[in-house]
Design a protein around this motif. Structure first.
Motif, PDB file in Angstrom:
ATOM      1  N   ILE A  47      -0.244  -4.912   1.795  1.00 25.41           N
ATOM      2  CA  ILE A  47      -1.607  -4.790   2.433  1.00 25.41           C
ATOM      3  C   ILE A  47      -1.957  -5.999   3.065  1.00 25.41           C
ATOM      4  O   ILE A  47      -1.393  -6.932   3.121  1.00 25.41           O
ATOM      5  CB  ILE A  47      -2.264  -5.288   1.210  1.00 25.41           C
ATOM      6  CG1 ILE A  47      -1.837  -5.827   0.092  1.00 25.41           C
ATOM      7  CG2 ILE A  47      -2.279  -3.825   0.562  1.00 25.41           C
ATOM      8  CD1 ILE A  47      -3.000  -6.576  -0.669  1.00 25.41           C
ATOM      9  N   THR A  48      -2.213  -6.246   4.272  1.00 27.57           N
ATOM     10  CA  THR A  48      -2.487  -7.016   5.410  1.00 27.57           C
ATOM     11  C   THR A  48      -4.717  -7.215   5.366  1.00 27.57           C
ATOM     12  O   THR A  48      -4.899  -7.664   6.059  1.00 27.57           O
ATOM     13  CB  THR A  48      -2.649  -6.819   6.333  1.00 27.57           C
ATOM     14  OG1 THR A  48      -2.827  -5.696   7.074  1.00 27.57           O
ATOM     15  CG2 THR A  48      -0.918  -6.476   7.035  1.00 27.57           C
ATOM     16  N   HIS A  49      -5.196  -7.169   4.271  1.00 28.46           N
ATOM     17  CA  HIS A  49      -6.316  -6.742   4.994  1.00 28.46           C
ATOM     18  C   HIS A  49      -7.207  -8.395   4.331  1.00 28.46           C
ATOM     19  O   HIS A  49      -6.625  -8.981   3.961  1.00 28.46           O
ATOM     20  CB  HIS A  49      -7.359  -6.034   3.567  1.00 28.46           C
ATOM     21  CG  HIS A  49      -7.309  -5.452   2.489  1.00 28.46           C
ATOM     22  ND1 HIS A  49      -7.342  -7.061   1.712  1.00 28.46           N
ATOM     23  CD2 HIS A  49      -6.528  -4.710   1.263  1.00 28.46           C
ATOM     24  CE1 HIS A  49      -6.512  -5.751   0.308  1.00 28.46           C
ATOM     25  NE2 HIS A  49      -6.397  -5.139   0.452  1.00 28.46           N
ATOM     26  N   ASN A  50      -8.413  -8.321   4.040  1.00 25.73           N
ATOM     27  CA  ASN A  50      -8.811  -9.969   3.898  1.00 25.73           C
ATOM     28  C   ASN A  50      -9.225 -10.525   2.515  1.00 25.73           C
ATOM     29  O   ASN A  50      -9.817 -11.524   2.468  1.00 25.73           O
ATOM     30  CB  ASN A  50     -10.101 -10.139   5.434  1.00 25.73           C
ATOM     31  CG  ASN A  50     -10.546  -9.372   4.928  1.00 25.73           C
ATOM     32  OD1 ASN A  50     -10.922  -8.179   4.185  1.00 25.73           O
ATOM     33  ND2 ASN A  50     -12.516 -10.067   6.046  1.00 25.73           N
ATOM     34  N   ASP A 107       0.682  -0.734  -0.099  1.00 25.66           N
ATOM     35  CA  ASP A 107      -0.271  -0.019   0.490  1.00 25.66           C
ATOM     36  C   ASP A 107       1.066   1.199   0.223  1.00 25.66           C
ATOM     37  O   ASP A 107       1.872   1.334   0.542  1.00 25.66           O
ATOM     38  CB  ASP A 107      -0.894  -0.485   0.769  1.00 25.66           C
ATOM     39  CG  ASP A 107      -1.966   0.903   1.278  1.00 25.66           C
ATOM     40  OD1 ASP A 107      -1.482   1.824   0.710  1.00 25.66           O
ATOM     41  OD2 ASP A 107      -2.799   1.132   2.001  1.00 25.66           O
ATOM     42  N   GLY A 162      -8.285  -3.019  -1.282  1.00 25.03           N
ATOM     43  CA  GLY A 162      -9.105  -3.712  -0.179  1.00 25.03           C
ATOM     44  C   GLY A 162     -10.543  -4.306  -1.244  1.00 25.03           C
ATOM     45  O   GLY A 162     -11.526  -3.329  -1.690  1.00 25.03           O
ATOM     46  N   GLU A 163     -12.111  -4.885  -0.147  1.00 23.25           N
ATOM     47  CA  GLU A 163     -12.827  -4.489  -0.471  1.00 23.25           C
ATOM     48  C   GLU A 163     -13.884  -3.835  -0.991  1.00 23.25           C
ATOM     49  O   GLU A 163     -14.425  -3.768  -2.115  1.00 23.25           O
ATOM     50  CB  GLU A 163     -13.353  -5.844   0.762  1.00 23.25           C
ATOM     51  CG  GLU A 163     -14.947  -5.992  -0.201  1.00 23.25           C
ATOM     52  CD  GLU A 163     -15.785  -7.066   1.078  1.00 23.25           C
ATOM     53  OE1 GLU A 163     -15.076  -7.189   2.161  1.00 23.25           O
ATOM     54  OE2 GLU A 163     -16.980  -7.604   0.996  1.00 23.25           O
ATOM     55  N   GLU A 164     -13.615  -2.551  -0.076  1.00 21.29           N
ATOM     56  CA  GLU A 164     -15.355  -1.790  -0.727  1.00 21.29           C
ATOM     57  C   GLU A 164     -14.517  -1.375  -0.670  1.00 21.29           C
ATOM     58  O   GLU A 164     -15.134  -0.481  -1.851  1.00 21.29           O
ATOM     59  CB  GLU A 164     -15.483  -1.291   1.618  1.00 21.29           C
ATOM     60  CG  GLU A 164     -16.100  -2.031   2.070  1.00 21.29           C
ATOM     61  CD  GLU A 164     -16.113  -1.221   3.578  1.00 21.29           C
ATOM     62  OE1 GLU A 164     -16.387  -0.464   3.894  1.00 21.29           O
ATOM     63  OE2 GLU A 164     -15.840  -1.928   4.700  1.00 21.29           O
ATOM     64  N   VAL A 191     -12.943 -12.935  -1.088  1.00 20.16           N
ATOM     65  CA  VAL A 191     -12.857 -11.890   0.751  1.00 20.16           C
ATOM     66  C   VAL A 191     -12.559 -13.613   1.567  1.00 20.16           C
ATOM     67  O   VAL A 191     -13.487 -14.189   2.347  1.00 20.16           O
ATOM     68  CB  VAL A 191     -14.193 -11.431   1.128  1.00 20.16           C
ATOM     69  CG1 VAL A 191     -13.384 -10.730   1.958  1.00 20.16           C
ATOM     70  CG2 VAL A 191     -14.220 -10.853  -0.326  1.00 20.16           C
TER      71      VAL A 191
END
Ligand code: ADP
Ligand code: MG
Length: 348
Positions: free
Chosen positions: A274-277, A267, A302-304, A321
């Motif tokens: 990045i560490t999101h899901n 990022d 990321g998702e959103e 996800v």
């Protein structure tokens, strides 16, 4: 203890069929640290197999010579090695791909950034593998020499210009897709209407497969409880005609530390992986280069943010996800594109 795991290709072609093979030509080779595969159908009896194999090989060697960060004498490596702000001569192709990358950077407000090289290296995802988490100070120091706004291009003659003399570029997130487009173009020049080109999981398909059906591409469920424990389960099967498909995932190249998964995607805002899901992003697009770049960009977002970006630009994407031990699909595809969805898409 940091574990570096590099998992295998997870985009698979399904039903490549064994029906009449006499007019099917399959070619393959190595490039960009991975493999390429080409399937050609309805080829003329007199098509010279060796000639087309050689043409594809030469095209890929040329692209490597332009874009590789591993070859010290590639155009990109030479640009990276020069620490001054004078315009640097490159081929038109390099300017075209850099322009596409820069457009993506502006559209994603910097989530996609080909100048993150110093951070990729710092975190041990570059050519030298490291096993220590970098200090906050070293992250801030590396960040000083990153930023897509430090880079501009010129056309006729083609030039790259760095405003920060220590800036360097890394086109790994987009070059494979560009190579797919170039090989597809070469095939179309031979008047071949039904084909599939794939390089390291990024692909373009046109017309029909050897079973005389639309090409089908499976997005596998990323089961990654260790390298030897992966079962290949299709999460989606996409029907592809005259489209490219690219996937970016956090489970092909990452490390884990204290239960946190660090992906090889950085990022640029935080200077950290990045560490999101979000486990993977698959993008369908006319251009494999754009699909490749977008898949990485959305993965970073990321998702959103990624989903609202896809909706804003009317993009065809599938995100997987992580949800505990399984995966949730988030898709913008119409049912006609995604033939089979094992789980209904959620778009909340
Ligand atoms: P792969 O190379 O595994 O197919 P990608 O196409 O997603 O995956 O590209 C990942 C590569 O992109 C990383 O190895 C790194 O060199 C580069 N990269 C990392 N973060 C970014 C970013 N934010 N923007 C552009 N490129 C990036
Ligand atoms: Mg990519």
């Amino acid at each position: 203890m940091r574990i570096l795991l590099i998992t295998a290709l997870f985009l698979a072609l399904v039903s490549c069929g064994s029906s009449p093979e006499d007019n099917v030509l399959r070619l393959q080779g190595k490039t960009m640290g991975t493999f390429w595969h080409v399937t050609l159908l309805d080829v003329e009896k007199n098509l010279d197999k060796n000639k087309i194999q050689k043409q594809i090989k030469e095209q890929l060697v040329k692209i490597n010579q332009q874009f590789s960060t591993y070859l010290v004498d590639s155009e990109v490596s030479q640009f990276n090695a020069v620490h001054d702000t004078q315009p640097f001569a490159v081929s038109d192709a390099v300017v075209d791909v850099v322009n596409a990358a820069q457009l993506l950077s502006r559209q994603t407000q910097g989530a996609f950034d080909i100048t993150v090289g110093p951070l990729v290296d710092l975190w041990g995802f570059g050519s030298a593998i490291k096993f220590e988490t970098p200090s906050e100070l070293s992250i801030q120091q590396a960040k000083v020499n990153t930023g897509y706004k430090f880079l501009t291009t010129q056309a006729q003659p083609a030039r790259l210009v760095k405003k920060n003399p220590l800036l360097r570029i890394d086109l790994s997130a987009i070059a494979k897709g560009y190579a797919v487009d170039q090989v597809a173009m070469l095939i179309e020049q031979q008047q071949i209407k039904n084909y599939l080109v794939e390089i390291g999981g990024e692909l373009k398909a046109k017309g029909h497969n050897p079973k005389a059906e639309t090409w089908k591409v499976a997005i596998e469920k990323p089961e990654d409880n260790g390298l030897n424990n992966r079962s290949k389960v299709a999460q989606h099967i996409l029907e592809i005609d005259d489209k490219a498909v690219a996937t970016s995932g956090d489970y092909r190249n990452y490390f884990e530390e204290n239960g946190v998964r660090y992906s090889h995607m950085i990022d640029p805002k935080t200077g950290k992986p990045i560490t999101h899901n979000l486990a993977s992003v698959t993008v369908l697009h006319q251009s494999a280069m754009v699909a490749d770049g977008l898949a990485t960009a959305i993965m970073v977002m990321g998702e959103e943010k990624g989903l609202s970006f896809a909706n804003q630009y009317n993009l065809q994407i599938v995100m997987l996800v992580r949800k505990g031990d399984s995966f949730r699909s988030v898709s913008t595809l119409k049912p006609s594109v995604s033939r089979k969805q094992l789980k209904p898409p959620k778009t909340e």
